[in-house]
Scaffold this motif. Structure first.
Motif, PDB file in Angstrom:
ATOM      1  N   ALA A 145       0.826  -1.210   0.000  1.00 16.26           N
ATOM      2  CA  ALA A 145       0.000   0.000   0.000  1.00 16.26           C
ATOM      3  C   ALA A 145       0.857   1.255   0.000  1.00 16.26           C
ATOM      4  O   ALA A 145       0.578   2.206  -0.725  1.00 16.26           O
ATOM      5  CB  ALA A 145      -0.929  -0.014   1.209  1.00 16.26           C
ATOM      6  N   ASP A 146       1.876   1.277   0.812  1.00 14.23           N
ATOM      7  CA  ASP A 146       2.748   2.454   0.902  1.00 14.23           C
ATOM      8  C   ASP A 146       4.182   2.063   0.614  1.00 14.23           C
ATOM      9  O   ASP A 146       4.657   2.193  -0.500  1.00 14.23           O
ATOM     10  CB  ASP A 146       2.622   3.101   2.290  1.00 14.23           C
ATOM     11  CG  ASP A 146       1.210   3.605   2.554  1.00 14.23           C
ATOM     12  OD1 ASP A 146       0.705   4.369   1.708  1.00 14.23           O
ATOM     13  OD2 ASP A 146       0.623   3.220   3.570  1.00 14.23           O
ATOM     14  N   ALA A 157       3.944  -5.438   6.218  1.00 11.07           N
ATOM     15  CA  ALA A 157       3.517  -4.134   5.722  1.00 11.07           C
ATOM     16  C   ALA A 157       2.168  -4.342   5.047  1.00 11.07           C
ATOM     17  O   ALA A 157       1.847  -5.456   4.602  1.00 11.07           O
ATOM     18  CB  ALA A 157       4.532  -3.554   4.738  1.00 11.07           C
ATOM     19  N   THR A 158       1.375  -3.291   4.954  1.00 10.19           N
ATOM     20  CA  THR A 158       0.042  -3.397   4.354  1.00 10.19           C
ATOM     21  C   THR A 158       0.151  -3.732   2.874  1.00 10.19           C
ATOM     22  O   THR A 158       0.921  -3.105   2.139  1.00 10.19           O
ATOM     23  CB  THR A 158      -0.734  -2.088   4.538  1.00 10.19           C
ATOM     24  OG1 THR A 158      -0.800  -1.782   5.929  1.00 10.19           O
ATOM     25  CG2 THR A 158      -2.142  -2.202   3.976  1.00 10.19           C
ATOM     26  N   LYS A 159      -0.640  -4.716   2.444  1.00 12.99           N
ATOM     27  CA  LYS A 159      -0.575  -5.190   1.064  1.00 12.99           C
ATOM     28  C   LYS A 159      -1.857  -4.860   0.317  1.00 12.99           C
ATOM     29  O   LYS A 159      -2.942  -4.956   0.874  1.00 12.99           O
ATOM     30  CB  LYS A 159      -0.342  -6.701   1.047  1.00 12.99           C
ATOM     31  CG  LYS A 159       0.899  -7.121   1.832  1.00 12.99           C
ATOM     32  CD  LYS A 159       0.855  -8.591   2.196  1.00 12.99           C
ATOM     33  CE  LYS A 159       1.909  -8.910   3.220  1.00 12.99           C
ATOM     34  NZ  LYS A 159       1.582  -8.311   4.555  1.00 12.99           N
ATOM     35  N   ASN A 160      -1.708  -4.498  -0.953  1.00 15.14           N
ATOM     36  CA  ASN A 160      -2.866  -4.249  -1.809  1.00 15.14           C
ATOM     37  C   ASN A 160      -3.136  -5.390  -2.780  1.00 15.14           C
ATOM     38  O   ASN A 160      -4.258  -5.555  -3.255  1.00 15.14           O
ATOM     39  CB  ASN A 160      -2.685  -2.954  -2.600  1.00 15.14           C
ATOM     40  CG  ASN A 160      -2.936  -1.715  -1.760  1.00 15.14           C
ATOM     41  OD1 ASN A 160      -3.571  -1.786  -0.711  1.00 15.14           O
ATOM     42  ND2 ASN A 160      -2.433  -0.572  -2.196  1.00 15.14           N
ATOM     43  N   LYS A 226      10.348  -3.012 -11.793  1.00 15.91           N
ATOM     44  CA  LYS A 226      11.182  -2.082 -11.020  1.00 15.91           C
ATOM     45  C   LYS A 226      10.869  -2.180  -9.530  1.00 15.91           C
ATOM     46  O   LYS A 226      11.740  -1.958  -8.698  1.00 15.91           O
ATOM     47  CB  LYS A 226      10.963  -0.658 -11.511  1.00 15.91           C
ATOM     48  CG  LYS A 226      11.537  -0.407 -12.908  1.00 15.91           C
ATOM     49  CD  LYS A 226      11.388   1.047 -13.305  1.00 15.91           C
ATOM     50  CE  LYS A 226      11.952   1.292 -14.693  1.00 15.91           C
ATOM     51  NZ  LYS A 226      11.823   2.709 -15.105  1.00 15.91           N
ATOM     52  N   GLN A 227       9.587  -2.504  -9.195  1.00 17.86           N
ATOM     53  CA  GLN A 227       9.218  -2.626  -7.795  1.00 17.86           C
ATOM     54  C   GLN A 227       9.784  -3.890  -7.161  1.00 17.86           C
ATOM     55  O   GLN A 227      10.300  -3.870  -6.044  1.00 17.86           O
ATOM     56  CB  GLN A 227       7.695  -2.660  -7.654  1.00 17.86           C
ATOM     57  CG  GLN A 227       7.031  -1.297  -7.698  1.00 17.86           C
ATOM     58  CD  GLN A 227       5.572  -1.463  -7.414  1.00 17.86           C
ATOM     59  OE1 GLN A 227       4.810  -1.878  -8.297  1.00 17.86           O
ATOM     60  NE2 GLN A 227       5.149  -1.159  -6.207  1.00 17.86           N
TER      61      GLN A 227
END
Length: 230
Positions: A145-146, A157-160, A226-227
């Motif tokens: 998410a962030d 960490a928060t996942k989308n 790239k991420q």
């Protein structure tokens, strides 16, 4: 015991059957509902699990499908398994589940027209072990998410979205069912567990290779190279 590196072994995500399947059922916990304290990361202090369900274990089962399966999923991280599953799991020496406390099924209610199930299994509540096995952040395709995780211990960490994940080599210590660091919300199982389910014909258990898991409720699409380089 020295385990084979996780990167060279197949792992699977364990989920219940789809909505409107033959074994579709909701689990409603009945009063009194007692909850314990959620586990925290020993390094960063962040939450790494949900509030555990404490006794008494009393439920109502709402049947949408045709019959009751060997695996049910109430809210939280607790799982319900049939007595026959629990007995085979323990007799064959599989590892990763804790608890095995009897559940009182107060009633079974049908959501749609049809006969009541001919057989109501005896269920037990179990909890999946929080493992030291870690998700390989570089090789997994996760949309955060962030920002990506900053704590090396919990890797939370928060996942989308998730478009497959792999486990980091040399972190797996042989559990057959567990929640890995970085994806505590996903019940992950070994190849031995997958063979165990198939051999016994346990119902309402869907096993998907971890690399093929797709979870994208907002339809964001997979992460770009790239991420998350591979």
């Amino acid at each position: 015991m020295v385990s084979e590196p996780a990167a060279s072994l197949p792992f699977f995500v364990l989920e219940k059957g789809a909505l409107w399947s033959r074994y579709d059922v909701d689990v409603e916990t009945l009063e009194p509902v007692n909850l314990g304290e959620a586990p925290d990361c020993p390094r960063c202090g962040g939450a790494i699990g949900m509030l555990p369900w404490l006794p008494p274990y009393r439920v109502e089962l709402v049947l949408h499908g045709e019959e009751l399966g060997d695996f049910l999923k109430p809210s939280g991280h607790d799982l319900l398994v049939s007595e026959r599953f629990a007995r085979a799991f323990q007799e064959e020496g599989l590892t990763g589940l804790e608890g095995f406390h009897p559940v009182e099924v107060v009633r079974v209610r049908r959501k749609r027209r049809g006969p009541k199930p001919a057989h109501v299994p005896h269920y037990l509540v179990v909890r999946t072990r929080l493992s030291r096995t870690a998700v390989d952040l570089a090789r997994s395709r996760i949309v955060y998410a962030d920002n990506p995780p900053t704590c090396e211990d919990c890797r939370e960490a928060t996942k989308n979205a998730i478009y497959g994940y792999t486990l980091e080599a040399d972190t797996w210590r042989g559990e057959d069912i567990f929640r890995p660091r970085g994806l505590y919300g996903r019940v992950t199982v070994s190849e031995r567990f997958a063979r165990f389910v198939e051999r016994h014909g346990f119902t309402n258990m869907v096993l998907t290779p971890t690399e093929q898991l797709v979870w994208d409720p907002a339809e964001l699409g997979p992460p770009g190279p790239k991420q998350h380089p591979v």
